[in-house]
Write an enzyme that holds these catalytic residues in place. Structure first.
Site, mmCIF file in Angstrom:
data_model
loop_
_atom_site.group_PDB
_atom_site.id
_atom_site.type_symbol
_atom_site.label_atom_id
_atom_site.label_comp_id
_atom_site.label_asym_id
_atom_site.label_seq_id
_atom_site.Cartn_x
_atom_site.Cartn_y
_atom_site.Cartn_z
ATOM 1 N N LYS A 270 -5.797 8.842 12.636
ATOM 2 C CA LYS A 270 -4.574 8.364 11.808
ATOM 3 C C LYS A 270 -5.010 9.256 10.500
ATOM 4 O O LYS A 270 -6.114 9.373 9.885
ATOM 5 C CB LYS A 270 -4.946 7.016 11.315
ATOM 6 C CG LYS A 270 -3.755 6.549 10.437
ATOM 7 C CD LYS A 270 -3.928 5.020 10.132
ATOM 8 C CE LYS A 270 -2.971 4.686 8.906
ATOM 9 N NZ LYS A 270 -3.124 3.226 8.561
ATOM 10 N N ASP A 275 -0.844 5.911 1.655
ATOM 11 C CA ASP A 275 -0.084 4.833 2.131
ATOM 12 C C ASP A 275 0.172 3.792 1.076
ATOM 13 O O ASP A 275 -0.552 3.013 0.656
ATOM 14 C CB ASP A 275 -1.161 4.048 3.340
ATOM 15 C CG ASP A 275 -0.354 2.772 3.887
ATOM 16 O OD1 ASP A 275 0.883 2.631 3.713
ATOM 17 O OD2 ASP A 275 -0.837 1.881 4.579
ATOM 18 N N LYS A 282 3.086 -1.914 -0.997
ATOM 19 C CA LYS A 282 1.912 -2.624 -1.578
ATOM 20 C C LYS A 282 1.824 -3.132 -2.853
ATOM 21 O O LYS A 282 2.274 -2.355 -3.720
ATOM 22 C CB LYS A 282 0.841 -1.575 -0.921
ATOM 23 C CG LYS A 282 0.348 -1.539 0.497
ATOM 24 C CD LYS A 282 -0.866 -0.404 0.489
ATOM 25 C CE LYS A 282 -1.219 -0.231 2.180
ATOM 26 N NZ LYS A 282 -1.555 -1.457 2.740
ATOM 27 N N ASP A 293 -6.477 6.576 3.699
ATOM 28 C CA ASP A 293 -5.829 6.033 4.732
ATOM 29 C C ASP A 293 -5.759 7.319 5.804
ATOM 30 O O ASP A 293 -5.179 7.058 6.892
ATOM 31 C CB ASP A 293 -4.635 5.699 4.730
ATOM 32 C CG ASP A 293 -4.277 4.495 5.384
ATOM 33 O OD1 ASP A 293 -4.899 4.181 6.342
ATOM 34 O OD2 ASP A 293 -2.620 4.173 5.587
ATOM 35 N N ASP A 352 4.632 -1.173 6.128
ATOM 36 C CA ASP A 352 3.243 -0.830 6.013
ATOM 37 C C ASP A 352 2.531 -1.029 7.164
ATOM 38 O O ASP A 352 1.403 -0.592 6.970
ATOM 39 C CB ASP A 352 2.878 -2.182 5.000
ATOM 40 C CG ASP A 352 1.734 -1.680 4.281
ATOM 41 O OD1 ASP A 352 1.108 -0.682 4.293
ATOM 42 O OD2 ASP A 352 0.887 -2.604 3.489
ATOM 43 N N GLU A 354 2.419 1.231 9.389
ATOM 44 C CA GLU A 354 2.912 2.552 9.647
ATOM 45 C C GLU A 354 1.930 3.541 10.506
ATOM 46 O O GLU A 354 2.238 4.135 11.226
ATOM 47 C CB GLU A 354 3.136 3.384 8.492
ATOM 48 C CG GLU A 354 1.806 4.079 7.713
ATOM 49 C CD GLU A 354 0.770 3.126 7.325
ATOM 50 O OE1 GLU A 354 1.086 2.023 7.003
ATOM 51 O OE2 GLU A 354 -0.270 3.676 7.009
ATOM 52 N N ARG A 356 0.090 2.499 13.446
ATOM 53 C CA ARG A 356 0.327 2.407 14.678
ATOM 54 C C ARG A 356 1.758 3.304 15.072
ATOM 55 O O ARG A 356 1.672 3.739 16.306
ATOM 56 C CB ARG A 356 0.566 0.985 14.887
ATOM 57 C CG ARG A 356 1.716 0.155 14.125
ATOM 58 C CD ARG A 356 1.456 -1.060 14.311
ATOM 59 N NE ARG A 356 0.379 -1.902 13.336
ATOM 60 C CZ ARG A 356 0.432 -2.848 13.317
ATOM 61 N NH1 ARG A 356 0.770 -3.820 13.849
ATOM 62 N NH2 ARG A 356 -0.733 -3.423 12.266
#
Ligand code: BES
Ligand code: MN
Ligand code: ZN
Length: 499
Positions: A270, A275, A282, A293, A352, A354, A356
């Protein structure tokens, strides 16, 4: 850094010049073997290091318990400027790591360039003990300096680890030493890229970091942009990237150490370089940590950096979907439905979630390699941190043999993981009235429902998922990347080499 592994008795080690000698003392060390109570009472000068340790123990100044230390400066018995005795209790690899870390934390002196660590008082040392000592020393001396140019760089230039004379054969010594250097280079490459702030580690720059690995033997790198990704119909990945001004990248690394006919292992990392949560923004507190992230991506880059030096006879493919998750007028909105590369449609109920959404398209792309296994690595869910804390990464797999191999690789490398369930019932909450699936379920079992989402894209090969949200970096005063799970991945890959 120059790393050296030698088989040597303590007396000999004490005659070598270095800035610090760290001696690990296990609980099997018996002071009465070296000095009687009476002799200790008279405080005769010790004739050798064993006697020195025994006297210190008799006097109550040192115990071989984990983390106990005794510092000595310029002692006549040793050539090294500083001597540190550190307790290592049962002498396990885990305790060696902790003991070396403690000893080095107490040696914050900047003048230590040459370090010797003696494991020769330990009764049985093996490759894992030696690795633990080197890794802990490398970890303690690592300095991040890319965006802190005035920071003192790493001072340590030489690490020597000494084991008992008959602990390992000469060939084993050579083999372990040869393998430590690229291993540490891989871990540090991962740390470096993970630590860089998002404006110094954009998807474009990650692409360049990957391309820099193409200089090594058997490594090829391709970096795709929006045009190619759009052609591949990675609608899910593109929907995450669309809110950012930073262009996305899809990075493909290939390490070919074996015949073309041998199926590769595919690693998918990933690569969310920042993020914010997107429109499902967030909260502000600690949001800076979302620069981490992309630790999954960094671990794939680090693994390839290590493969470059190790040159095992295996084939490995690395895939990194990289983009930012930003809110903007162009950003994907809650309720939007996108079509993934697999053809399955996804309702985005929380922007959020994101990770996946970018991983699923990479998992579909992985099919073309007819892989023996696909492992994705992701800072996927806060829920995994709640479930397992910061010690073990979450391991999810549809394949028992693969799960077992990864679990074992974790135990052997000290880079631990723990298997989590994937019962079909957990996928219930991902049902959507408007698409084949939603990207989130309820709050309960959040790391599992995330894995269930990914699983829908992995029918064609044995698959495992590592949720590293709790293990890839540390918060607080020691904020920084850990380099995990590079050791676990390398162990797994090298084991597959042996088979
Ligand atoms: N990158 C985060 C996961 C994360 C959060 C890792 C905190 C480490 C610390 C991920 O993209 C995310 O935001 N996940 C959401 C999922 C939720 C919306 C279903 C989460 O964990 O809150
Ligand atoms: Mn997120
Ligand atoms: Zn994320």
């Amino acid at each position: 850094m120059e790393l050296k592994l030698i088989a040597q008795e303590l007396t000999q080690t004490s005659k070598t010049t270095s800035d610090a000698l760290v001696i690990l003392v296990p609980d099997t060390f018996k002071p009465e073997k070296f000095v009687s109570k009476a002799a200790a009472a008279k405080v005769a000068a010790p004739q050798n290091l064993q006697e020195l340790i025994a006297q210190a123990m008799r006097a109550g100044d040192f115990e071989p318990l984990l983390g106990k230390t005794l510092h000595v400066y310029r002692h006549a018995l040793i050539q090294a400027t500083r001597l540190v005795l550190v307790g290592v209790a049962d002498g396990s690899a885990k305790n060696i790591k902790a003991a070396v870390a403690t000893a080095l934390a107490g040696l914050k002196s900047t003048s230590i360039k040459k370090l010797t660590i003696s494991l020769s008082l330990l009764e049985d040392t093996d490759a894992a003990s030696v690795r633990a000592a080197f890794f802990a020393a490398a970890d303690a001396s690592y300095v991040y300096s890319t965006t802190k140019p005035k920071a003192d760089g790493r001072k340590l230039t030489h690490i020597t680890v000494a084991v008992q004379k008959d602990a390992m054969s000469a060939t084993e010594l050579i083999a372990v030493q040869a393998y430590i250097t690229p291993f540490i280079a891989g871990i540090e490459f991962a740390k470096e890229w993970a630590n860089r702030p998002a404006n110094h580690a954009t998807p474009t720059l990650l692409g360049k970091a990957a391309q820099s690995l193409a200089q090594y033997k058997n490594i090829k790198v391709d970096v795709l942009g929006l045009k190619e990704v759009s052609k591949l119909k990675m609608g899910s990945f593109m929907s995450v990237a669309q809110g950012s001004d930073q262009p996305l990248r899809f990075i493909v690394l290939k390490y070919s150490g074996a015949a073309k006919t041998m199926a590769p292992t595919v690693l998918v990392g990933k690569g969310i370089t920042f993020d914010t949560g997107g429109i499902s923004l967030k909260p502000g507190a600690e949001m800076d940590e979302m620069k981490f992230d992309m630790c999954g991506a960094a671990s794939v880059l680090g693994t390839f950096r290590a493969l470059a030096g190790l040159q095992p006879k295996i084939n490995v493919v690395g895939l990194i979907p990289a983009c930012e998750n930003m809110p903007s007028g162009k950003a994907v909105k809650p309720g939007d439905v996108v079509t993934s590369m697999s053809g399955q449609t996804i309702e985005n109920l929380n922007t959020d979630a994101e990770g996946r959404l970018i991983l699923c398209d990479a998992l579909t792309y992985a099919e073309r390699f007819k892989p023996r296994a696909v492992i994705d690595i992701a800072t996927l869910t806060g829920a995994c941190v709640i479930a397992l804390g910061n010690l073990r990464s979450g391991l999810f797999s549809s394949d028992d043999a693969l799960a077992q191999s990864l679990f074992d690789a974790g135990e052997q490398s000290g880079d631990l993981c723990w298997r989590m369930p994937l019962d079909e019932d957990y996928a219930e909450g991902l049902k959507s009235n408007f698409a084949d699936m939603a990207n989130v379920a309820g709050r309960a079992g959040g790391s599992i429902t995330a894995a269930k989402f990914l699983q829908k894209f992995t029918a064609k090969y044995p698959w495992a998922h590592l949720d590293i949200a709790g293990t890839a970096w540390k918060s607080g005063a020691a904020k920084g990347a850990t380099g995990r799970p590079v050791p676990l991945l390398l162990h797994y890959l090298l084991e597959s080499d042996a088979k």
